[in-house]
Design a protein around this motif. Structure first.
Motif, PDB file in Angstrom:
ATOM      1  N   LEU A 181      23.083  38.757  36.231  1.00  0.00           N
ATOM      2  CA  LEU A 181      23.630  40.085  36.004  1.00  0.00           C
ATOM      3  C   LEU A 181      25.125  40.056  36.276  1.00  0.00           C
ATOM      4  CD1 LEU A 181      23.460  43.196  35.622  1.00  0.00           C
ATOM      5  CD2 LEU A 181      22.959  43.342  38.075  1.00  0.00           C
ATOM      6  N   PHE A 182      25.907  40.554  35.300  1.00  0.00           N
ATOM      7  CA  PHE A 182      27.355  40.699  35.430  1.00  0.00           C
ATOM      8  C   PHE A 182      27.659  42.188  35.298  1.00  0.00           C
ATOM      9  CE2 PHE A 182      26.606  36.445  34.010  1.00  0.00           C
ATOM     10  CZ  PHE A 182      27.523  35.685  34.701  1.00  0.00           C
ATOM     11  N   GLU A 183      28.035  42.817  36.401  1.00  0.00           N
ATOM     12  CA  GLU A 183      28.216  44.272  36.381  1.00  0.00           C
ATOM     13  C   GLU A 183      29.493  44.693  37.099  1.00  0.00           C
ATOM     14  OE1 GLU A 183      25.779  48.355  37.496  1.00  0.00           O
ATOM     15  OE2 GLU A 183      25.073  46.443  38.270  1.00  0.00           O
ATOM     16  N   GLY A 184      30.315  45.502  36.407  1.00  0.00           N
ATOM     17  CA  GLY A 184      31.488  46.097  37.014  1.00  0.00           C
ATOM     18  C   GLY A 184      32.599  45.129  37.364  1.00  0.00           C
ATOM     19  N   ASN A 185      32.655  43.974  36.707  1.00  0.00           N
ATOM     20  CA  ASN A 185      33.729  43.005  36.951  1.00  0.00           C
ATOM     21  C   ASN A 185      34.945  43.386  36.121  1.00  0.00           C
ATOM     22  OD1 ASN A 185      32.159  40.981  38.611  1.00  0.00           O
ATOM     23  ND2 ASN A 185      30.883  41.133  36.798  1.00  0.00           N
ATOM     24  N   GLU A 186      36.162  43.027  36.601  1.00  0.00           N
ATOM     25  CA  GLU A 186      37.384  43.422  35.901  1.00  0.00           C
ATOM     26  C   GLU A 186      38.422  42.309  35.899  1.00  0.00           C
ATOM     27  OE1 GLU A 186      39.165  47.158  36.966  1.00  0.00           O
ATOM     28  OE2 GLU A 186      37.227  47.996  37.534  1.00  0.00           O
ATOM     29  N   ALA A 187      39.128  42.212  34.767  1.00  0.00           N
ATOM     30  CA  ALA A 187      40.272  41.303  34.634  1.00  0.00           C
ATOM     31  C   ALA A 187      41.438  42.086  34.047  1.00  0.00           C
ATOM     32  CB  ALA A 187      39.918  40.129  33.730  1.00  0.00           C
ATOM     33  N   VAL A 188      42.634  41.841  34.557  1.00  0.00           N
ATOM     34  CA  VAL A 188      43.821  42.504  34.028  1.00  0.00           C
ATOM     35  C   VAL A 188      44.092  42.025  32.600  1.00  0.00           C
ATOM     36  CG1 VAL A 188      46.318  42.751  34.291  1.00  0.00           C
ATOM     37  CG2 VAL A 188      44.829  42.925  36.292  1.00  0.00           C
TER      38      VAL A 188
ATOM     39  N   ALA B 167      27.070  44.471  32.005  1.00  0.00           N
ATOM     40  CA  ALA B 167      27.163  45.929  32.030  1.00  0.00           C
ATOM     41  C   ALA B 167      28.452  46.396  32.700  1.00  0.00           C
ATOM     42  CB  ALA B 167      25.962  46.509  32.774  1.00  0.00           C
ATOM     43  N   ASN B 168      29.169  47.273  31.991  1.00  0.00           N
ATOM     44  CA  ASN B 168      30.336  47.971  32.541  1.00  0.00           C
ATOM     45  C   ASN B 168      31.433  47.054  33.072  1.00  0.00           C
ATOM     46  OD1 ASN B 168      29.027  50.497  32.044  1.00  0.00           O
ATOM     47  ND2 ASN B 168      27.771  50.075  33.831  1.00  0.00           N
ATOM     48  N   ASN B 169      31.664  45.948  32.379  1.00  0.00           N
ATOM     49  CA  ASN B 169      32.772  45.053  32.713  1.00  0.00           C
ATOM     50  C   ASN B 169      33.996  45.490  31.915  1.00  0.00           C
ATOM     51  OD1 ASN B 169      31.265  42.951  34.355  1.00  0.00           O
ATOM     52  ND2 ASN B 169      30.049  43.013  32.496  1.00  0.00           N
ATOM     53  N   LYS B 170      35.227  45.223  32.447  1.00  0.00           N
ATOM     54  CA  LYS B 170      36.444  45.707  31.791  1.00  0.00           C
ATOM     55  C   LYS B 170      37.535  44.648  31.784  1.00  0.00           C
ATOM     56  CE  LYS B 170      35.786  50.441  33.404  1.00  0.00           C
ATOM     57  NZ  LYS B 170      36.363  51.521  34.211  1.00  0.00           N
ATOM     58  N   ALA B 171      38.302  44.641  30.679  1.00  0.00           N
ATOM     59  CA  ALA B 171      39.464  43.763  30.554  1.00  0.00           C
ATOM     60  C   ALA B 171      40.336  44.263  29.411  1.00  0.00           C
ATOM     61  CB  ALA B 171      39.034  42.330  30.277  1.00  0.00           C
ATOM     62  N   LYS B 172      41.539  43.702  29.303  1.00  0.00           N
ATOM     63  CA  LYS B 172      42.410  44.034  28.176  1.00  0.00           C
ATOM     64  C   LYS B 172      41.771  43.535  26.875  1.00  0.00           C
ATOM     65  CE  LYS B 172      47.032  43.497  26.305  1.00  0.00           C
ATOM     66  NZ  LYS B 172      48.359  42.885  26.478  1.00  0.00           N
ATOM     67  N   ARG B 173      41.301  42.285  26.890  1.00  0.00           N
ATOM     68  CA  ARG B 173      40.608  41.709  25.732  1.00  0.00           C
ATOM     69  C   ARG B 173      39.306  41.088  26.212  1.00  0.00           C
ATOM     70  NH1 ARG B 173      44.657  37.809  22.678  1.00  0.00           N
ATOM     71  NH2 ARG B 173      44.619  36.832  24.714  1.00  0.00           N
ATOM     72  N   GLY B 174      38.218  41.364  25.490  1.00  0.00           N
ATOM     73  CA  GLY B 174      36.919  40.808  25.852  1.00  0.00           C
ATOM     74  C   GLY B 174      36.325  41.495  27.069  1.00  0.00           C
ATOM     75  N   GLY B 175      35.808  42.705  26.870  1.00  0.00           N
ATOM     76  CA  GLY B 175      35.241  43.460  27.983  1.00  0.00           C
ATOM     77  C   GLY B 175      34.201  42.677  28.764  1.00  0.00           C
ATOM     78  N   ALA B 176      33.324  41.978  28.066  1.00  0.00           N
ATOM     79  CA  ALA B 176      32.307  41.155  28.729  1.00  0.00           C
ATOM     80  C   ALA B 176      32.696  39.682  28.679  1.00  0.00           C
ATOM     81  CB  ALA B 176      30.947  41.352  28.072  1.00  0.00           C
ATOM     82  N   LEU B 177      32.947  39.163  27.472  1.00  0.00           N
ATOM     83  CA  LEU B 177      33.246  37.745  27.271  1.00  0.00           C
ATOM     84  C   LEU B 177      34.545  37.564  26.511  1.00  0.00           C
ATOM     85  CD1 LEU B 177      29.784  36.540  25.906  1.00  0.00           C
ATOM     86  CD2 LEU B 177      30.611  36.293  28.238  1.00  0.00           C
ATOM     87  N   PHE B 178      35.263  36.507  26.856  1.00  0.00           N
ATOM     88  CA  PHE B 178      36.404  36.078  26.060  1.00  0.00           C
ATOM     89  C   PHE B 178      36.191  34.591  25.825  1.00  0.00           C
ATOM     90  CE2 PHE B 178      40.603  34.398  25.224  1.00  0.00           C
ATOM     91  CZ  PHE B 178      41.175  35.367  24.420  1.00  0.00           C
ATOM     92  N   VAL B 179      36.047  34.204  24.559  1.00  0.00           N
ATOM     93  CA  VAL B 179      35.770  32.813  24.216  1.00  0.00           C
ATOM     94  C   VAL B 179      36.975  32.241  23.493  1.00  0.00           C
ATOM     95  CG1 VAL B 179      34.233  31.253  22.989  1.00  0.00           C
ATOM     96  CG2 VAL B 179      33.322  33.331  24.026  1.00  0.00           C
TER      97      VAL B 179
ATOM     98  N   ASN C 237      30.439  47.698  28.167  1.00  0.00           N
ATOM     99  CA  ASN C 237      31.612  46.867  28.481  1.00  0.00           C
ATOM    100  C   ASN C 237      32.821  47.447  27.745  1.00  0.00           C
ATOM    101  OD1 ASN C 237      30.279  44.641  30.063  1.00  0.00           O
ATOM    102  ND2 ASN C 237      29.054  44.657  28.200  1.00  0.00           N
ATOM    103  N   GLU C 238      34.025  47.246  28.302  1.00  0.00           N
ATOM    104  CA  GLU C 238      35.204  47.922  27.754  1.00  0.00           C
ATOM    105  C   GLU C 238      36.394  46.977  27.662  1.00  0.00           C
ATOM    106  OE1 GLU C 238      38.164  51.347  29.426  1.00  0.00           O
ATOM    107  OE2 GLU C 238      36.025  51.627  29.750  1.00  0.00           O
ATOM    108  N   ALA C 239      37.020  46.955  26.479  1.00  0.00           N
ATOM    109  CA  ALA C 239      38.243  46.194  26.260  1.00  0.00           C
ATOM    110  C   ALA C 239      39.310  47.157  25.759  1.00  0.00           C
ATOM    111  CB  ALA C 239      38.016  45.074  25.256  1.00  0.00           C
ATOM    112  N   ASN C 240      40.472  47.139  26.392  1.00  0.00           N
ATOM    113  CA  ASN C 240      41.545  48.053  26.004  1.00  0.00           C
ATOM    114  C   ASN C 240      42.230  47.642  24.708  1.00  0.00           C
ATOM    115  OD1 ASN C 240      41.110  49.506  28.373  1.00  0.00           O
ATOM    116  ND2 ASN C 240      42.572  48.259  29.514  1.00  0.00           N
ATOM    117  N   ASP C 241      42.174  46.360  24.363  1.00  0.00           N
ATOM    118  CA  ASP C 241      42.897  45.863  23.200  1.00  0.00           C
ATOM    119  C   ASP C 241      41.934  45.325  22.133  1.00  0.00           C
ATOM    120  OD1 ASP C 241      44.837  44.971  21.455  1.00  0.00           O
ATOM    121  OD2 ASP C 241      45.502  43.323  22.702  1.00  0.00           O
ATOM    122  N   ALA C 242      41.248  44.239  22.423  1.00  0.00           N
ATOM    123  CA  ALA C 242      40.373  43.615  21.423  1.00  0.00           C
ATOM    124  C   ALA C 242      39.080  43.153  22.058  1.00  0.00           C
ATOM    125  CB  ALA C 242      41.092  42.404  20.797  1.00  0.00           C
TER     126      ALA C 242
END
Length: 168
Positions: free
Chosen positions: A97-104, A127-139, A162-167
Motif C-alpha cells: 500500500l502506497f498512501e499519502g506520499n508526496e514529492a516536490v 492512493a492519494n499520492n501527490k507530485a508535480k509529475r506522476g502522482g503515483a508513478l514516474f517511469v 493520486n494527483e499530479a500538478n503538471d503531468a
C-alpha cells in the motif's frame, strides 16, 4: 539484508533515503551488489531532502518488497516513497500500500528509472499520492528495461485519487 515486520517511522535524511538507502559497494572495478528483502513492514512519515522519502536503491541493487505499507513519506525532490535508478536495479513490489506520499518534483509514490532494469509491481494500491509529475508513478528509462504493472486476479493494482500538478 532481510527486514521483516519492522516499523520505520519519522526518520529523516539530509540526502537520500529517509529510512533506507541501498547502494551497491564498489572496490576498484568490482561492484558488490546490494540485496534488500522487506516483508510486512511499515514506512511512515519518513523524509529525505534528496531522492526517496522512505527508500533509495541504486547501482546493482535488488529490492524485493511484499506486504508492506508506505504512508505519508515525503521528499524535497523525486520519489515520495521510493527512488530507484541504474541499469542494474531489480525491483519487485507485491501486495503493498502506497498512501499519502508526496514529492516536490516527480513521483508521489515511486520513481523508477528502469533503463535495462527489471521492475514488477503486482497487487499494490496507490492512493492519494501527490507530485508535480506522476502522482503515483514516474517511469523514466530506455528501451531495454522490462516493467510489469499488475496482472490477473489478485495481481492487479489499484490507483485511487493520486494527483499530479503538471503531468501524469
Amino acid at each position: 539484508v532481510k527486514i521483516d515486520n519492522v516499523k520505520f517511522i519519522g526518520n529523516q535524511a539530509g540526502s537520500t533515503g529517509g529510512a533506507i538507502s541501498g547502494v551497491a559497494a564498489k572496490s576498484g572495478t568490482t561492484t558488490y551488489a546490494a540485496k534488500i528483502t522487506i516483508t510486512n513492514s511499515t514506512f511512515e512519515d519518513n523524509y529525505a531532502k534528496g531522492n526517496g522519502g522512505a527508500l533509495y536503491a541504486v547501482n546493482s541493487t535488488t529490492l524485493s518488497v511484499s506486504g508492506s505499507t508506505f504512508k505519508n513519506n515525503k521528499t524535497a525532490t523525486n520519489g515520495g516513497a521510493l527512488y530507484t535508478a541504474s541499469s542494474a536495479v531489480k525491483v519487485t513490489f507485491t501486495n503493498c500500500l502506497f498512501e499519502g506520499n508526496e514529492a516536490v518534483a516527480d513521483a508521489g509514490a515511486m520513481f523508477l528509472d528502469w533503463y535495462a532494469a527489471t521492475s514488477s509491481i503486482k497487487g499494490c494500491t496507490f492512493a492519494n499520492n501527490k507530485a508535480k509529475r506522476g502522482g503515483a508513478l514516474f517511469v523514466k528509462g530506455g528501451t531495454s528495461g522490462k516493467m510489469t504493472i499488475g496482472g490477473t486476479g489478485d495481481e492487479g493494482c489499484t490507483f485511487i485519487g493520486n494527483e499530479a500538478n503538471d503531468a501524469g
